[in-house]
Write a protein that holds these residues in place. Structure first.
Motif, short mmCIF file in Angstrom:
data_model
loop_
_atom_site.label_atom_id
_atom_site.label_comp_id
_atom_site.label_asym_id
_atom_site.label_seq_id
_atom_site.Cartn_x
_atom_site.Cartn_y
_atom_site.Cartn_z
N TYR A 40 1.54 -1.13 -0.56
CA TYR A 40 2.68 -1.90 -0.05
C TYR A 40 3.92 -1.09 0.28
N ARG A 41 4.08 0.07 -0.32
CA ARG A 41 5.29 0.87 -0.18
C ARG A 41 5.72 1.04 1.28
N HIS A 42 4.75 1.27 2.15
CA HIS A 42 5.08 1.63 3.53
C HIS A 42 5.04 0.46 4.50
N ARG A 43 4.81 -0.72 3.98
CA ARG A 43 4.77 -1.87 4.89
C ARG A 43 6.17 -2.35 5.22
N PHE A 44 6.25 -3.15 6.29
CA PHE A 44 7.50 -3.80 6.63
C PHE A 44 7.47 -5.23 6.08
N PRO A 45 8.65 -5.81 5.82
CA PRO A 45 8.67 -7.16 5.25
C PRO A 45 7.82 -8.16 6.04
N ALA A 46 7.85 -8.06 7.37
CA ALA A 46 7.11 -9.03 8.17
C ALA A 46 5.61 -8.94 7.93
N GLN A 47 5.17 -7.85 7.33
CA GLN A 47 3.75 -7.69 7.08
C GLN A 47 3.34 -8.19 5.69
N LEU A 48 4.25 -8.93 5.04
CA LEU A 48 3.95 -9.49 3.72
C LEU A 48 4.01 -11.02 3.78
N SER A 49 3.30 -11.66 2.87
CA SER A 49 3.39 -13.12 2.77
C SER A 49 4.73 -13.48 2.15
N GLY A 50 5.08 -14.76 2.25
CA GLY A 50 6.35 -15.21 1.69
C GLY A 50 6.47 -14.90 0.20
N GLY A 51 5.39 -15.14 -0.51
CA GLY A 51 5.40 -14.89 -1.95
C GLY A 51 5.57 -13.41 -2.26
N GLN A 52 4.88 -12.58 -1.48
CA GLN A 52 5.00 -11.13 -1.68
C GLN A 52 6.42 -10.66 -1.36
N GLN A 53 6.99 -11.22 -0.30
CA GLN A 53 8.37 -10.86 0.05
C GLN A 53 9.32 -11.19 -1.09
#
Ligand SMILES: Nc1ncnc2c1ncn2[C@@H]1O[C@H](COP(=O)(O)OP(=O)(O)OP(=O)(O)O)[C@@H](O)[C@H]1O
Ligand SMILES: [Mg+2]
Lengths: 213, 360
Positions: B152-165
């Motif tokens: 997850y370190r290198h992902r952008f917020p848009a690439q996460l689910s709401g809960g993960q964000q």
């Protein structure tokens, strides 16, 4: 096909003449773009921060855009005379509106909640501007720079009317002497240059755009 | 709060350290936005003891967000005084103050142009931690909120689910080990299952580190599940302040009664966790890790309603209450449940049932 062959022959005939025209054209474009960025990006930042005067200034500038490029050049002529400098000033003025308008729109487009959150985490106003607001506005700003650049590349051709030998010279010469091959040399090179700018800045735009949901 | 941090958890590297909580005091705090309307917040006086999990609840526009934002000076009070550990919040420059306070809001909280790691690193970088320490801390926090760092370190917020964000939002708020967390409807936009899971994670983190948390919600179930203390607000005023059990069983007025659904016994029983009504085990007994008594058990976060079901089914006279690690911490029987369910029938009578239960 004959036309193409003639055009190539025309370039080969005096490569130095062609090279100088490309160089002048590119130089004029880059200088104008540089000055426009230097002047209109900070101006756009200021405008975006003013709740009242900002929108008024932006609409005034947007209205100015209907003045054709050629008219700007001719208007400059009696004031500044002929040569590189008046052409540069005219082109800089021409590049202003798209840059100013997009800087303003880009910065205003950053949601207030995001900026408040930046403050909430402990950013100073300048940290919040440089680390959050400006980066988030960059896609819009680069889009503005891109359209400004394409506009400058195209309009730099008109500089031949104030005696600057850009690629526009070939167009003018081609038209006035009825020599289509020369016209093609000018038109094709200008188009290629504009495409190149479009391509480069389009890439830059994608580079600064974060992935969307 | 310190007693909540098990020795096994306090290894050297930050994640295991109890940050401890700050005392937060509001004295006669008001906020008037001008424009002639009533004040958004009217002379609120409220003391929050270190390490408490306080939930602000009340109808839209009652001033919850305003009170929260005055705490980290996003809003300036029109009158009154706010102190954290005795230091007035105005004695520090606002950015310095805010870097010591974790802040989590609903949605939009993450910066979309920054990778997850960079989002979490915002405050440590503002505090000029060195690179290695920041990187280490980012991974530690991603682990803490259950997101594998490498992934997850290198992902952008848009690439996460709401809960993960929202997990990342929590990790970011915790980054510089703040002793205070302000949370404004952090789970408001999540589906019920994700919300319940995140509530559990937040509780776990709170038990482990003991921060003082001020948490805003619209949801009475969430309030009761999470809170050590509930503050019910209306029209810029505090109408009731007490432990969940007290607010649910002894609502201060008809408004609070309606908010908690006080006239519905089953509703009340499903609202309250077992932990709020149990008879605590004798401390000495619990600390020595007495063997788990035979017989049915129930976790402290389960609803009283479930405990009642288990109790009736088992034909035992009491259940053993255990914590998340299955350690016994108390007992519950029909009498304690009745003490809670019967209370509302008699209405607001001014006696704290919480005290009753503890005395029993
Ligand atoms: N920035 C502001 N300017 C003017 N008025 C405001 C501002 N922020 C809040 N208010 C007003 O103050 C009052 C309290 O607002 P606040 O946001 O604190 O409510 P809330 O309890 O958080 O509501 P919600 O549950 O809807 O989030 C409201 O009447 C609101 O209109
Ligand atoms: Mg609110």
């Amino acid at each position: 096909m004959d036309l193409l062959r003639d055009a190539v022959a025309y370039v080969r005939d005096d490569p130095e003449r062609f090279r100088r025209a490309v160089e002048t054209h590119a130089q004029l474009t880059l200088y104008a773009l540089g000055w426009a960025l230097l002047i209109f990006v900070p101006l756009g930042v200021l405008v975006s921060r003013s709740a009242r005067a900002g929108p008024a200034i932006v609409s005034a500038v947007a209205a100015l855009r209907v003045v054709p490029s050629l008219a700007i050049l001719f208007l400059m002529e009696p004031l500044l005379g002929l040569g590189f400098r008046p052409a540069l000033i005219a082109l800089t003025a021409l590049a202003g509106p798209p840059i100013l308008i997009n800087v303003d729109a880009g910065l205003r487009g950053v949601p207030g909640a995001v900026l408040e959150n930046a403050r909430g985490l402990g950013m100073t106003p300048s940290q919040s501007f440089f680390r959050v607001q400006l980066p988030l506005a960059l896609p819009a700003i680069v889009a503005g720079i891109r359209s400004a650049t394409v506009e400058i590349v195209a309009s730099a051709s008109l500089a031949s009317f104030v005696a600057v030998r850009t690629l526009g010279n070939f167009v003018v010469q081609g038209v006035t002497t009825g020599n289509e091959a020369v016209l093609l040399v000018g038109a094709a090179s200008i188009t290629l240059l504009a495409l190149l700018a479009e391509l480069l800045l389009g890439g830059a735009e994608r580079l600064v755009t974060p992935p969307q949901a | 709060m310190a007693t909540r941090t098990g020795a096994a958890e306090s290894h050297a590297n930050g994640a295991g350290r109890a940050a401890g909580g700050s005392a937060i005091d509001y004295v006669g705090v008001s906020k008037d936005f001008g424009g002639g309307g009533r004040s958004a917040v009217s002379e609120i006086t409220l003391s929050v003891a270190p390490g408490r999990f306080v939930v602000l609840i009340g109808p839209s526009g009652c001033g919850k967000t305003t009170l929260l934002k005055m705490t980290n000076r996003l809003y300036e009070p029109t009158a009154g005084r706010i102190t954290i550990d005795g230091t007035e919040v105005h004695s520090l420059p606002a950015p310095a103050l805010r870097r010591q306070i974790g802040y989590v809001i609903q949605q939009t909280g993450l910066f979309p142009h920054m990778r997850i790691g960079d989002n979490i690193a915002v405050v440590p970088r503002l505090l000029r931690w060195d690179k290695a320490r920041v990187a280490h801390r980012v991974d530690e926090l991603l682990d803490l909120v259950g997101l594998p760092p490498a992934e997850y370190r290198h992902r952008f917020p848009a690439q996460l689910s709401g809960g993960q964000q929202q997990r990342v939002g929590l990790a970011r708020a915790l980054a510089a080990e703040p002793s205070t967390l302000l949370m404004d409807e952090p789970f408001g936009a999540l589906d019920a299952i994700t919300r319940t899971r995140l509530q559990g994670e937040l509780q776990r983190i709170h038990r482990r580190f003991g921060q003082t948390i001020i948490f805003v919600t619209h949801d009475i179930d969430e309030a009761v599940r999470l809170a050590d203390e509930i503050v019910v607000m209306r029209d810029g005023l505090v109408v009731q302040h007490g432990p969940p059990l007290e607010v649910v069983t002894t609502p201060a007025d008809a408004f609070v009664a309606e908010l908690v659904g006080a006239d519905d016994v089953l509703r009340r029983l499903s609202l309250l966790p077992v932990g709020s009504a149990m008879r605590p085990l004798d401390r000495a007994n619990g600390a020595t890790g007495a063997a788990l008594p035979a017989g049915p058990t129930v976790t402290r976060s389960a609803a009283l309603r479930d405990a009642l079901g288990t109790l009736l089914e088992s034909h035992e006279d009491h259940l053993t209450v255990v914590d998340e690690d299955a350690r016994p911490i108390g007992t519950i029987d029909l009498e304690t449940i009745q003490a809670v369910s019967g209370r509302a029938a008699t209405g607001a009578e001014g006696v704290s049932p919480h005290a009753d239960v503890l005395r029993a």
